[in-house]
Design a protein around this motif. Structure first.
Motif, PDB file in Angstrom:
ATOM      1  N   ASP A 252       9.713   1.370  13.003  1.00 23.71           N
ATOM      2  CA  ASP A 252       8.440   1.794  12.391  1.00 23.71           C
ATOM      3  C   ASP A 252       8.038   0.851  11.281  1.00 23.71           C
ATOM      4  OD1 ASP A 252       8.611   3.852  14.081  1.00 23.71           O
ATOM      5  OD2 ASP A 252       9.219   5.354  12.586  1.00 23.71           O
ATOM      6  N   VAL A 253       9.039   0.548  10.418  1.00 17.16           N
ATOM      7  CA  VAL A 253       8.768  -0.346   9.291  1.00 17.16           C
ATOM      8  C   VAL A 253       8.373  -1.719   9.816  1.00 17.16           C
ATOM      9  CG1 VAL A 253       9.758  -1.423   7.248  1.00 17.16           C
ATOM     10  CG2 VAL A 253      10.371   0.915   7.835  1.00 17.16           C
ATOM     11  N   HIS A 254       9.060  -2.152  10.873  1.00 16.48           N
ATOM     12  CA  HIS A 254       8.767  -3.455  11.450  1.00 16.48           C
ATOM     13  C   HIS A 254       7.320  -3.531  11.887  1.00 16.48           C
ATOM     14  CE1 HIS A 254       8.989  -6.744  14.467  1.00 16.48           C
ATOM     15  NE2 HIS A 254       9.857  -7.235  13.605  1.00 16.48           N
ATOM     16  N   LYS A 255       6.843  -2.424  12.457  1.00 16.76           N
ATOM     17  CA  LYS A 255       5.470  -2.379  12.925  1.00 16.76           C
ATOM     18  C   LYS A 255       4.496  -2.395  11.742  1.00 16.76           C
ATOM     19  CE  LYS A 255       3.238  -0.263  16.862  1.00 16.76           C
ATOM     20  NZ  LYS A 255       3.168   0.953  17.657  1.00 16.76           N
ATOM     21  N   ALA A 256       4.839  -1.638  10.693  1.00 21.28           N
ATOM     22  CA  ALA A 256       3.942  -1.540   9.541  1.00 21.28           C
ATOM     23  C   ALA A 256       3.823  -2.880   8.819  1.00 21.28           C
ATOM     24  CB  ALA A 256       4.437  -0.468   8.575  1.00 21.28           C
TER      25      ALA A 256
ATOM     26  N   ALA B 176      16.934  -7.846  12.416  1.00 25.29           N
ATOM     27  CA  ALA B 176      17.647  -6.701  11.847  1.00 25.29           C
ATOM     28  C   ALA B 176      16.685  -5.547  11.599  1.00 25.29           C
ATOM     29  CB  ALA B 176      18.342  -7.111  10.549  1.00 25.29           C
ATOM     30  N   ILE B 177      15.523  -5.847  11.019  1.00 22.77           N
ATOM     31  CA  ILE B 177      14.565  -4.770  10.731  1.00 22.77           C
ATOM     32  C   ILE B 177      14.047  -4.168  12.030  1.00 22.77           C
ATOM     33  CG2 ILE B 177      12.338  -4.214   9.692  1.00 22.77           C
ATOM     34  CD1 ILE B 177      12.854  -6.313   7.624  1.00 22.77           C
ATOM     35  N   GLU B 178      13.793  -5.018  13.022  1.00 19.77           N
ATOM     36  CA  GLU B 178      13.281  -4.513  14.291  1.00 19.77           C
ATOM     37  C   GLU B 178      14.280  -3.559  14.934  1.00 19.77           C
ATOM     38  OE1 GLU B 178      12.007  -7.583  16.903  1.00 19.77           O
ATOM     39  OE2 GLU B 178      10.694  -6.234  18.035  1.00 19.77           O
ATOM     40  N   ALA B 179      15.587  -3.866  14.770  1.00 18.97           N
ATOM     41  CA  ALA B 179      16.616  -3.017  15.379  1.00 18.97           C
ATOM     42  C   ALA B 179      16.839  -1.746  14.568  1.00 18.97           C
ATOM     43  CB  ALA B 179      17.919  -3.805  15.489  1.00 18.97           C
TER      44      ALA B 179
ATOM     45  N   ASN C 271       0.806  -1.222   0.000  1.00 17.06           N
ATOM     46  CA  ASN C 271       0.000   0.000   0.000  1.00 17.06           C
ATOM     47  C   ASN C 271       0.839   1.271   0.000  1.00 17.06           C
ATOM     48  OD1 ASN C 271       0.745  -0.698   2.509  1.00 17.06           O
ATOM     49  ND2 ASN C 271      -1.243  -0.427   3.466  1.00 17.06           N
ATOM     50  N   THR C 272       2.108   1.193   0.439  1.00 19.45           N
ATOM     51  CA  THR C 272       2.978   2.364   0.276  1.00 19.45           C
ATOM     52  C   THR C 272       4.321   1.898  -0.282  1.00 19.45           C
ATOM     53  OG1 THR C 272       3.978   2.202   2.452  1.00 19.45           O
ATOM     54  CG2 THR C 272       1.985   3.520   2.296  1.00 19.45           C
ATOM     55  N   VAL C 273       5.014   2.805  -0.967  1.00 20.01           N
ATOM     56  CA  VAL C 273       6.281   2.441  -1.604  1.00 20.01           C
ATOM     57  C   VAL C 273       7.330   2.080  -0.550  1.00 20.01           C
ATOM     58  CG1 VAL C 273       8.112   3.232  -3.123  1.00 20.01           C
ATOM     59  CG2 VAL C 273       5.761   3.842  -3.612  1.00 20.01           C
ATOM     60  N   ALA C 274       7.328   2.792   0.581  1.00 23.42           N
ATOM     61  CA  ALA C 274       8.325   2.521   1.618  1.00 23.42           C
ATOM     62  C   ALA C 274       8.223   1.074   2.107  1.00 23.42           C
ATOM     63  CB  ALA C 274       8.139   3.486   2.787  1.00 23.42           C
ATOM     64  N   ASN C 275       6.990   0.604   2.335  1.00 20.86           N
ATOM     65  CA  ASN C 275       6.804  -0.788   2.755  1.00 20.86           C
ATOM     66  C   ASN C 275       7.332  -1.752   1.709  1.00 20.86           C
ATOM     67  OD1 ASN C 275       5.585   0.027   5.042  1.00 20.86           O
ATOM     68  ND2 ASN C 275       3.518  -0.582   4.472  1.00 20.86           N
ATOM     69  N   CYS C 276       7.085  -1.430   0.438  1.00 19.82           N
ATOM     70  CA  CYS C 276       7.531  -2.300  -0.654  1.00 19.82           C
ATOM     71  C   CYS C 276       9.046  -2.442  -0.630  1.00 19.82           C
ATOM     72  CB  CYS C 276       7.158  -1.738  -2.012  1.00 19.82           C
ATOM     73  SG  CYS C 276       5.431  -1.676  -2.285  1.00 19.82           S
ATOM     74  N   VAL C 277       9.743  -1.319  -0.434  1.00 18.27           N
ATOM     75  CA  VAL C 277      11.198  -1.353  -0.440  1.00 18.27           C
ATOM     76  C   VAL C 277      11.696  -2.241   0.699  1.00 18.27           C
ATOM     77  CG1 VAL C 277      13.284   0.020  -0.153  1.00 18.27           C
ATOM     78  CG2 VAL C 277      11.395   0.906  -1.515  1.00 18.27           C
ATOM     79  N   ALA C 278      11.144  -2.048   1.888  1.00 15.07           N
ATOM     80  CA  ALA C 278      11.582  -2.837   3.041  1.00 15.07           C
ATOM     81  C   ALA C 278      11.306  -4.317   2.816  1.00 15.07           C
ATOM     82  CB  ALA C 278      10.876  -2.364   4.303  1.00 15.07           C
ATOM     83  N   MET C 279      10.089  -4.613   2.376  1.00 17.82           N
ATOM     84  CA  MET C 279       9.712  -6.012   2.161  1.00 17.82           C
ATOM     85  C   MET C 279      10.545  -6.627   1.044  1.00 17.82           C
ATOM     86  SD  MET C 279       7.701  -8.077   3.493  1.00 17.82           S
ATOM     87  CE  MET C 279       7.225  -9.748   3.173  1.00 17.82           C
ATOM     88  N   GLY C 280      10.748  -5.854  -0.035  1.00 17.98           N
ATOM     89  CA  GLY C 280      11.532  -6.355  -1.162  1.00 17.98           C
ATOM     90  C   GLY C 280      12.954  -6.678  -0.739  1.00 17.98           C
ATOM     91  N   LEU C 281      13.571  -5.767   0.026  1.00 15.32           N
ATOM     92  CA  LEU C 281      14.950  -6.000   0.459  1.00 15.32           C
ATOM     93  C   LEU C 281      15.034  -7.207   1.386  1.00 15.32           C
ATOM     94  CD1 LEU C 281      16.296  -2.393   1.115  1.00 15.32           C
ATOM     95  CD2 LEU C 281      16.948  -3.976  -0.701  1.00 15.32           C
TER      96      LEU C 281
END
Lengths: 221, 192
Positions: free
Chosen positions: A94-98, A87-90, A34-44
């Motif tokens: 915010d991204v971890h929560k989303a 790693a993401i949680e650390a 739903n947002t580009v930022a989430n896509c980048v995090a999930m993709g990586l």
């Protein structure tokens, strides 16, 4: 890099794109785009797990008995997912929560198990890593396509910056679950439409007809 | 008691596993061709979900409290084991069903609905009863989505659909419409 490894890399990006062509890994593609930022995090995160676990599988595959290989593969994936999760949680709480439960759900992303079973367990390490990287990039490209469409139409922003004029009334539904289904459905329909048209254009005897076919095909994409 | 009912209703309609949370889409696309198969797949899924919910509660209570970082690994191993058992039972009890479900039966292991349930249940800290209500509601919602989809697809089979729209793209558009309809249930909660 040898020619075949390069082929393995390129193949996964578009021609055998894991999401659009083989329709694997759909859950995260729909859920977190739903947002580009989430896509980048999930993709990586998925890219990391995919490459790391395919590397390890290619290394140890010949010592794993056939009967328990799936279990072994899943355990390898789960280990790397745990690493990515922590790693993401650390690094980005915010991204971890989303992303929520969807980071843990990388374990059951069929793209990863699919690449291991179909490729990494039977091929040399270099090719397996190239193949995994290709599929990972293909996945990321699709996620970004979805994310861009959904964020721009659904919120009028891109990566949080406003790109459409303030007078634009956002289609909130694109950010919500139905938007995911509709966006992916539309992309798949467009691809299929082009595929169905292609042979017709090639068979057309008159060059004028072929040209007009190409023009209308291009405008739709 | 009313808490349990709400968890059930919420898992079934408001945050429907398939249509609102995008869990278990592979099976949703794969076995939603025929109503009968969809129903059975839903039942098998629900069964695995309830077993998983019980196992996860047990793991969280007695094992993982000491080592939360092992969560993902422990869950996936337990789920894989459970699915294996269910597979053996179905193979013995109903070979026809076993053939119909085909590859999608072992794939319940990698069905994100099951692991998703385990993670959500843990994150929300559900008790044993709440977990089972959540699993039953989730399973019922999943079955509902599968059957609705299969009913529509059986009709679409007979319809005159343009060639390019045959296949998975159209299924997604239909799923989007279903998902839109399910969003209506979100009102249940603000009213309550």
């Amino acid at each position: 890099m040898s020619a075949t490894a390069r082929d393995d890399l390129i193949r996964g990006v578009w021609r055998e794109n894991p999401v659009l062509v083989t329709t694997l890994g759909l859950c995260p593609t729909l859920a977190v785009t739903n947002t580009v930022a989430n896509c980048v995090a999930m993709g990586l995160a998925t890219f990391f797990v995919l490459v790391a676990s395919c590397y390890l599988v290619a290394l140890v595959a010949k010592w794993i008995p056939g009967e328990i290989r799936i279990t072994a593969f899943v355990l390898i994936i789960a280990t790397f997912v745990t690493v990515a999760d922590m790693a993401i949680e650390a690094l980005a709480p915010d991204v971890h929560k989303a992303l929520g439960a969807f980071i843990a759900l990388i374990v059951v992303n069929c793209i990863i198990l699919g690449r291991q079973e179909a490729f990494a367990s039977k091929n040399p390490v270099l090719n397996s890593v190239a193949d995994a990287a290709g599929a990972g990039i293909g996945f990321m490209v699709t996620m970004l396509m979805m994310g861009t469409v959904r964020e721009v139409i659904g919120n009028g922003t891109l990566l949080g910056h406003r790109v459409l004029p303030a007078s634009y009334e956002p289609w909130v539904v694109m950010m919500l679950p139905p938007g995911g289904f509709l966006t992916l459905g539309t992309i798949l329909l467009l691809i299929k439409w082009k595929k169905v048209r292609k042979p017709a254009v090639a068979d057309a005897p008159a060059p004028a007809a072929a040209a007009s076919g190409a023009v209308s095909g291009g405008s739709a994409a | 008691m009313s808490g349990l009912v709400w968890i059930f209703v919420s898992a079934m309609f408001v945050s429907n596993f398939t249509l609102a949370m995008f869990l278990g889409l592979c099976a949703f696309l794969g076995v939603s061709g025929k109503i009968a198969t969809a129903l059975r797949m839903g039942a098998a899924d629900t069964f695995v979900l309830v077993l998983t919910s019980l196992a996860v509660w047990f793991l969280n209570k007695f094992v993982l409290a000491e080592a939360p970082y092992l969560r993902v690994i422990a869950f996936i191993v337990v789920i894989a084991g459970l699915v294996q058992i269910v597979e053996m039972i179905i193979k013995k009890a109903s070979p026809t069903l076993f053939r119909e479900l085909g590859i999608y039966l072992p794939l319940i292991t990698t069905n994100c609905a099951v692991l998703g349930l385990a993670m959500i249940q843990t994150n929300k800290g559900y008790t044993l009863g709440e977990g089972v209500a959540f699993a039953l509601g989730g399973g019922a919602g999943l079955t509902l989505a599968l059957v609705l989809m299969a009913s529509i697809r059986e009709e679409v089979e007979l319809a005159d659909v343009p060639e390019f729209a045959r296949g998975v793209g159209l299924v997604f558009i239909i799923a989007g419409s279903l998902s839109l309809a399910f969003m209506g249930f979100a009102g249940l909660f603000s009213a309550a």
